[in-house]
Design an enzyme around this catalytic site. Structure first.
Site, mmCIF file in Angstrom:
data_model
loop_
_atom_site.group_PDB
_atom_site.id
_atom_site.type_symbol
_atom_site.label_atom_id
_atom_site.label_comp_id
_atom_site.label_asym_id
_atom_site.label_seq_id
_atom_site.Cartn_x
_atom_site.Cartn_y
_atom_site.Cartn_z
ATOM 1 N N GLY A 1 -8.515 7.049 1.222
ATOM 2 C CA GLY A 1 -7.714 7.966 1.867
ATOM 3 C C GLY A 1 -6.528 7.664 2.715
ATOM 4 O O GLY A 1 -6.057 8.145 3.636
ATOM 5 N N LYS B 1 0.996 -0.983 0.001
ATOM 6 C CA LYS B 1 0.018 -0.006 -0.014
ATOM 7 C C LYS B 1 0.665 1.063 0.041
ATOM 8 O O LYS B 1 2.060 1.261 0.733
ATOM 9 C CB LYS B 1 -0.775 -0.140 1.271
ATOM 10 C CG LYS B 1 -1.636 1.223 1.277
ATOM 11 C CD LYS B 1 -3.031 1.284 0.475
ATOM 12 C CE LYS B 1 -3.701 2.852 0.597
ATOM 13 N NZ LYS B 1 -4.602 3.164 -0.650
ATOM 14 N N SER B 2 0.620 2.507 -0.616
ATOM 15 C CA SER B 2 1.262 3.599 -0.573
ATOM 16 C C SER B 2 1.150 3.871 0.984
ATOM 17 O O SER B 2 0.518 3.890 1.670
ATOM 18 C CB SER B 2 0.584 4.603 -1.336
ATOM 19 O OG SER B 2 0.426 4.532 -2.777
ATOM 20 N N CYS C 1 -2.850 9.941 -6.062
ATOM 21 C CA CYS C 1 -3.824 9.614 -5.376
ATOM 22 C C CYS C 1 -4.876 10.823 -5.339
ATOM 23 O O CYS C 1 -4.709 11.785 -5.144
ATOM 24 C CB CYS C 1 -3.514 9.451 -3.737
ATOM 25 S SG CYS C 1 -4.689 9.068 -2.754
ATOM 26 N N ASN D 1 -2.987 5.122 -12.190
ATOM 27 C CA ASN D 1 -4.046 4.858 -11.030
ATOM 28 C C ASN D 1 -5.360 5.052 -11.305
ATOM 29 O O ASN D 1 -6.087 5.199 -12.564
ATOM 30 C CB ASN D 1 -3.626 6.165 -10.048
ATOM 31 C CG ASN D 1 -3.728 5.957 -8.516
ATOM 32 O OD1 ASN D 1 -4.762 5.299 -8.189
ATOM 33 N ND2 ASN D 1 -2.896 6.457 -7.780
ATOM 34 N N GLY E 1 -8.541 -2.271 -15.387
ATOM 35 C CA GLY E 1 -9.353 -3.027 -15.984
ATOM 36 C C GLY E 1 -8.985 -4.402 -16.264
ATOM 37 O O GLY E 1 -9.441 -5.163 -17.281
HETATM 38 O O1 RRO Z 1 -5.866 5.313 -0.610
HETATM 39 C C1 RRO Z 1 -6.635 5.668 -1.473
HETATM 40 O O2 RRO Z 1 -7.556 6.453 -1.441
HETATM 41 C C2 RRO Z 1 -6.141 5.691 -2.869
HETATM 42 C C3 RRO Z 1 -4.864 5.922 -3.186
HETATM 43 BR BR1 RRO Z 1 -3.669 6.035 -1.997
HETATM 44 C C4 RRO Z 1 -4.596 5.762 -4.790
HETATM 45 O O3 RRO Z 1 -3.539 6.056 -5.136
HETATM 46 N N1 RRO Z 1 -5.501 5.366 -5.605
HETATM 47 C C5 RRO Z 1 -6.817 5.081 -5.063
HETATM 48 O O4 RRO Z 1 -7.522 4.675 -6.101
HETATM 49 N N2 RRO Z 1 -7.056 5.234 -3.722
#
Ligand code: RRO
Length: 308
Positions: free
Chosen positions: A71, A44-45, A127, A190, A247
């Site tokens: 988020g 996860k980021s 994001c 993304n 997709g």
């Molecule tokens: O955590 C998110 O809301 C989120 C992130 Br960081 C992202 O890069 N892409 C996304 O669709 N959701």
């Protein structure tokens, strides 16, 4: 069928992996990816502080796709920096996704992650779901400045996860930024940010944050993802490794990404909806498609899309 692929000198046992965000927040989820048929473990980021993320409901799937506004819920980079060396026991590449609410956040996370030595790092410039924070990838100058700082921190190959661009002028502007920094691969795309899904029955939005606006994923965004993969493949004349995201539900979807120029694909919505066995199914389907089409490897069909 050999489905392995190489990106920035790192060999992946298969070209299928999770998209950052899909089933990869906790230690348990990351270890489950390690034990699964995924070709890599993508985290996860991460941000400096652990985050709970936005209030729910914050992920909803529907026929054809998904909408999310998670988020950035994550354990914080110190936890991932500790976990990454342990994840290497699964003998597949570990990809650390780095994010932040400010350039300083990215830099702080980058320094710790460089020391943890994942195989690759994916810098998330896209994001869409932090209230009040625009997607950096739509600001060319801010992207350029941040990437210039990050390239001095990483010895690990650094890739960039970009938002979808909808016009060639924007692809070209971002390519000019990327040409000037040491970027080893691209992850495209993304989620398509700030979509809105309406439930006509209840007459409501379906997710709570940002008045219902969220990032769209799944089948509905595949043409946008393919277009971005193809555009950057052409702009870099096939010399920039690309991970296609958007997709991927079937082996044929992977094949389409490969034809457009992807070296690998990431799977988000399908993984969340179907679970880890999606890797086994899609791997089998992709082998069948490549066999039927007479391609002996991922590399053999990469970028081979014909124009009319
Ligand atoms: O955590 C998110 O809301 C989120 C992130 Br960081 C992202 O890069 N892409 C996304 O669709 N959701």
């Amino acid at each position: 069928m050999n489905l392995s692929t190489t990106i920035a000198g790192v060999t992946f046992p298969t070209c299928l992996m999770n998209a950052a965000g899909a089933c990869c927040v906790t230690q348990e989820e990351l270890e489950a990816l390690g034990e699964s048929h995924a070709g890599a473990i993508v985290t996860k980021s991460m941000t400096p502080q652990p985050r709970e993320g936005n209030p729910g409901p914050r992920y909803v799937s529907f026929p054809g796709g998904s909408i999310n506004s998670m988020g950035l819920p994550n354990l914080g980079y110190p936890a991932y920096a500790k976990l990454i060396p342990e994840l290497r026991r699964f003998k597949k590449p570990v990809v650390a996704s780095v994010a932040g609410l400010s350039p300083q956040d990215f830099i702080e996370a980058a320094k710790a992650i460089e020391l943890a030595k994942p195989d690759l790092v994916e810098v998330n410039l896209s994001c869409p779901n932090i209230p009040g924070k625009p997607q950096i990838g739509y600001d060319m100058e801010a992207s350029r400045q941040l990437l210039l700082e990050l390239q001095d921190i990483f010895t690990i190959p650094m890739g960039v996860k970009l938002p979808p661009y909808f016009d060639p002028i924007h692809h070209e502007a971002m390519a000019r930024v990327l040409e000037k920094v040491k970027v080893s691969f691209l992850s495209l795309i993304n989620s398509v940010g700030n979509g809105l899904v309406v439930d006509p029955e209840s007459e409501t939005v379906v997710i709570k944050p940002k008045g219902g606006f969220g990032g769209m994923g799944g089948t509905i965004i595949k043409p946008v993802a393919l277009a971005n993969v193809r555009a950057f493949w052409k702009l870099f004349q096939g010399q920039m490794p690309i991970i296609g995201t958007g997709g991927v539900v079937t082996g044929t979807d992977v094949f389409e990404h490969l034809l457009c120029g992807a070296s690998a694909v990431q799977i988000g919505t399908t993984l969340v909806d179907e679970g880890l066995t999606a890797f086994d199914r899609i791997e089998k389907e992709l082998s069948e498609v490549l066999n039927k089409k007479g391609y002996a490897s991922v590399e053999a069909c990469r970028g081979k899309l014909k124009e009319l």
